[in-house]
Each structure stands twice: as structure tokens, then as C-alpha cells.
Design an enzyme around this catalytic site. Sequence first.
Site, PDB file in Angstrom:
ATOM      1  N   GLN A   1       0.827  -1.200   0.000  1.00  0.00           N
ATOM      2  CA  GLN A   1       0.000   0.000   0.000  1.00  0.00           C
ATOM      3  C   GLN A   1       0.867   1.258   0.000  1.00  0.00           C
ATOM      4  O   GLN A   1       1.904   1.313   0.646  1.00  0.00           O
ATOM      5  CB  GLN A   1      -0.915   0.000   1.220  1.00  0.00           C
ATOM      6  CG  GLN A   1      -2.150   0.831   1.030  1.00  0.00           C
ATOM      7  CD  GLN A   1      -3.266   0.436   2.002  1.00  0.00           C
ATOM      8  OE1 GLN A   1      -3.340  -0.712   2.412  1.00  0.00           O
ATOM      9  NE2 GLN A   1      -4.104   1.383   2.350  1.00  0.00           N
TER      10      GLN A   1
ATOM     11  N   ARG B   1      -9.406  -8.121   4.233  1.00  0.00           N
ATOM     12  CA  ARG B   1      -8.259  -7.666   5.032  1.00  0.00           C
ATOM     13  C   ARG B   1      -8.308  -6.155   5.214  1.00  0.00           C
ATOM     14  O   ARG B   1      -8.107  -5.633   6.314  1.00  0.00           O
ATOM     15  CB  ARG B   1      -6.961  -8.096   4.340  1.00  0.00           C
ATOM     16  CG  ARG B   1      -5.670  -7.790   5.097  1.00  0.00           C
ATOM     17  CD  ARG B   1      -4.498  -8.364   4.293  1.00  0.00           C
ATOM     18  NE  ARG B   1      -3.209  -8.183   4.938  1.00  0.00           N
ATOM     19  CZ  ARG B   1      -2.379  -7.165   4.718  1.00  0.00           C
ATOM     20  NH1 ARG B   1      -2.751  -6.200   3.862  1.00  0.00           N
ATOM     21  NH2 ARG B   1      -1.212  -7.084   5.315  1.00  0.00           N
TER      22      ARG B   1
ATOM     23  N   HIS C   1       0.128  -3.382  11.264  1.00  0.00           N
ATOM     24  CA  HIS C   1       1.249  -4.201  11.737  1.00  0.00           C
ATOM     25  C   HIS C   1       1.644  -3.881  13.177  1.00  0.00           C
ATOM     26  O   HIS C   1       2.823  -3.676  13.483  1.00  0.00           O
ATOM     27  CB  HIS C   1       2.446  -4.060  10.786  1.00  0.00           C
ATOM     28  CG  HIS C   1       2.149  -4.511   9.399  1.00  0.00           C
ATOM     29  ND1 HIS C   1       1.900  -5.826   9.083  1.00  0.00           N
ATOM     30  CD2 HIS C   1       1.996  -3.814   8.235  1.00  0.00           C
ATOM     31  CE1 HIS C   1       1.621  -5.929   7.789  1.00  0.00           C
ATOM     32  NE2 HIS C   1       1.663  -4.724   7.265  1.00  0.00           N
TER      33      HIS C   1
ATOM     34  N   GLN D   1       1.080 -11.957  10.082  1.00  0.00           N
ATOM     35  CA  GLN D   1       1.515 -10.749   9.378  1.00  0.00           C
ATOM     36  C   GLN D   1       0.661  -9.534   9.728  1.00  0.00           C
ATOM     37  O   GLN D   1       1.132  -8.399   9.703  1.00  0.00           O
ATOM     38  CB  GLN D   1       1.474 -11.013   7.871  1.00  0.00           C
ATOM     39  CG  GLN D   1       2.079  -9.942   7.004  1.00  0.00           C
ATOM     40  CD  GLN D   1       1.243  -9.706   5.758  1.00  0.00           C
ATOM     41  OE1 GLN D   1       0.079  -9.354   5.837  1.00  0.00           O
ATOM     42  NE2 GLN D   1       1.871  -9.901   4.612  1.00  0.00           N
TER      43      GLN D   1
ATOM     44  N   SER E   1       3.962  -6.504   2.719  1.00  0.00           N
ATOM     45  CA  SER E   1       2.656  -6.448   3.373  1.00  0.00           C
ATOM     46  C   SER E   1       1.594  -7.084   2.474  1.00  0.00           C
ATOM     47  O   SER E   1       1.663  -8.280   2.198  1.00  0.00           O
ATOM     48  CB  SER E   1       2.316  -5.015   3.760  1.00  0.00           C
ATOM     49  OG  SER E   1       1.183  -4.962   4.616  1.00  0.00           O
ATOM     50  N   LEU E   2       0.629  -6.308   1.966  1.00  0.00           N
ATOM     51  CA  LEU E   2      -0.384  -6.916   1.085  1.00  0.00           C
ATOM     52  C   LEU E   2       0.264  -7.562  -0.133  1.00  0.00           C
ATOM     53  O   LEU E   2      -0.292  -8.494  -0.733  1.00  0.00           O
ATOM     54  CB  LEU E   2      -1.417  -5.882   0.638  1.00  0.00           C
ATOM     55  CG  LEU E   2      -1.061  -4.934  -0.517  1.00  0.00           C
ATOM     56  CD1 LEU E   2      -1.433  -5.520  -1.868  1.00  0.00           C
ATOM     57  CD2 LEU E   2      -1.745  -3.601  -0.346  1.00  0.00           C
TER      58      LEU E   2
END
Length: 314
Positions: free
Chosen positions: A10, A119, A204, A253, A94-95
Site C-alpha cells: 500500500q 483484510r 502491523h 503478518q 505487506s499486502l
Amino acid sequence: MSLAFIFPGQGSQAVGMGADLAEAFASAREVFQEVDDALGQKLFALMREGPEGDLTLTENAQPALMAVSLAVTRTLEKEFGVGIEKAAFVAGHSLGEYSALAAAGAISLADTARLLKLRGQAMQRAVPVGAGAMASLIGPKTDVALAEAAAEAGSKVGVCVVANDNNNGNVVISGDKAAVDVAIEKAKELGARAIPLNVSAPFHCPLMQPAADEMAQALASATIIAPRAPVVANVTARPTLDPEEIRRLLVEQVTGRVRWRESMIWLAGEGGVARFAEAGAGKVLSGMAKRIAPDAEATPLNTPADLEAFAKGL
């Protein structure tokens, strides 16, 4: 030379992303249509035309960025004969880890789109808007030890942890807004430049546990198979091919640290990777790769010309 495909997270989104790929390649158009169908949403129209504010919403940005990444890898395979098997490893920020798994065939495109939509929604639900914050700590002396010291100062008034170990000289902290504000001042005292990030939730960090619980439930019923290339996981900075480990690590995660710098060091070192190809929107990860592993090549792949040149150069 060994190759790794890396997939952005992102922040790399921009109105217009993927439009030139869709215009040039039927395979890219197929990806965008599949994602639209899976979500029951005209996501590609939003990607192509905006508005930017709607595209930036976490629940839209996450599947949109994945869609562009998969349009790149599918086009490479179908139009240029460059399959994911050309890579020794895949990894995503991440994503982007979901993008990596989808590109490697571990999770179907439709399931990945739905998981990322959920998510994004779950992350937004986990913490009221304005209650959390994130900040980027930048500077030549900035490392994990400095960020952890700043986060420890903040944790006296709330949750504050190191969320992303991104790059040499760039670490991100996350948590309760009051705690992050204290950590920002401490980081400045320690010699870092601290920039509050314009995000809708503190990603996170332990405050995301409700989102992790939602994802654990969704992932429990998701079909995950062994990927066609080992995936270097964010929370371990090590490769895995095991579907059940992948499932567990995707849950971890959500609240865990993105160990991107460590992942890149491992890939360029023990992994023997000498060339990184960033599949998707922007070129943030390519810039990081050049700083973390200066002896390796790093190539962003997000335009038809990029894909053609990359395929010819293999």
C-alpha cells in the site's frame, strides 16, 4: 543470474495504474475483469478513473494493487512466455505477500481479491479512525535499534511498536496515536527525522488483533496450495513452500513486523538473487532494493515497454 519477483504494498497506488496494460494486452484485461467479478465491484474503473480518495481507501487499494501485479505476471507468462518458474523466489511487501502467493499459484486470483478486500475492511474496523497512528523514521542513523528505543518511550502511554523494517535508514512505527506522538519526539532526540504517515489505521501492530482474528477465520477455509516458487514471508524473512505455514504466517503478518530489509538481505545473500523485478504499480521496492542490495539489479515492471524489455533481456 538468479531472479526474484517482488510485489509492492500500500502506498504505491495511483489513479490510472494498469490502464496502459489493459489497453495493450488481453491477458491484463482478463485479470482486471476476474477481480471485478470476484468482488462484485467495478474496481478497475476506479483504478483507471478515480477518484483518488476512493482508490486510497484500504479496502480498495489492497485488491487494486494486487490486480496490477497479477496483470503484470500473467501478461509476462501469456504474452512473453516468462512464467513465475523463472524466479528463484517471490516476495511481497505487506499486502504484496498476497500478490506474490497469487502469482505463484498458491491462492487463486478470485480468492486473493476477496481476502484482500476483507483484510482492508478488517484492518479499518479494528481501530477507530484517529485513535491510531504510524510514523516513518528516516535518516542515516535510523535503524531498528533506534526505532525500538523510540517505540519503547511511546509504549509508556500506549501501544507503540516497530511495524516495518523497510530499508537502510527507514523504519516505520505504529500504535496508539498518543504513544506514536511520544515516540516521534524521542526519535528526533535520537537523530532521526520523523514523519507522521497519512494512514487510516495503525497497521502491523498489536492493535490489529481483531483484524488478525477475522483473517484467521477467513484463511482457515481458504484453499492454499504449494506455490510454484518459494515465498519469502514478511514475518520470518525466510522462504516457505508449505501451505499450512503460509496460512499461519498470513495471520501473524496482520499484527507482526514487516521484515522487508531482512528479507532483501537474505534474498541477495543466502538466496543468491542478483536481479529483482518489481511486478506492479510504482517503483518503491526497486529503490529499496538498490539501497539494501547495491550489487543487485532492480527493475520496475509496470508498463508494456517495461515488460517487453524485461522479457527480451532474460
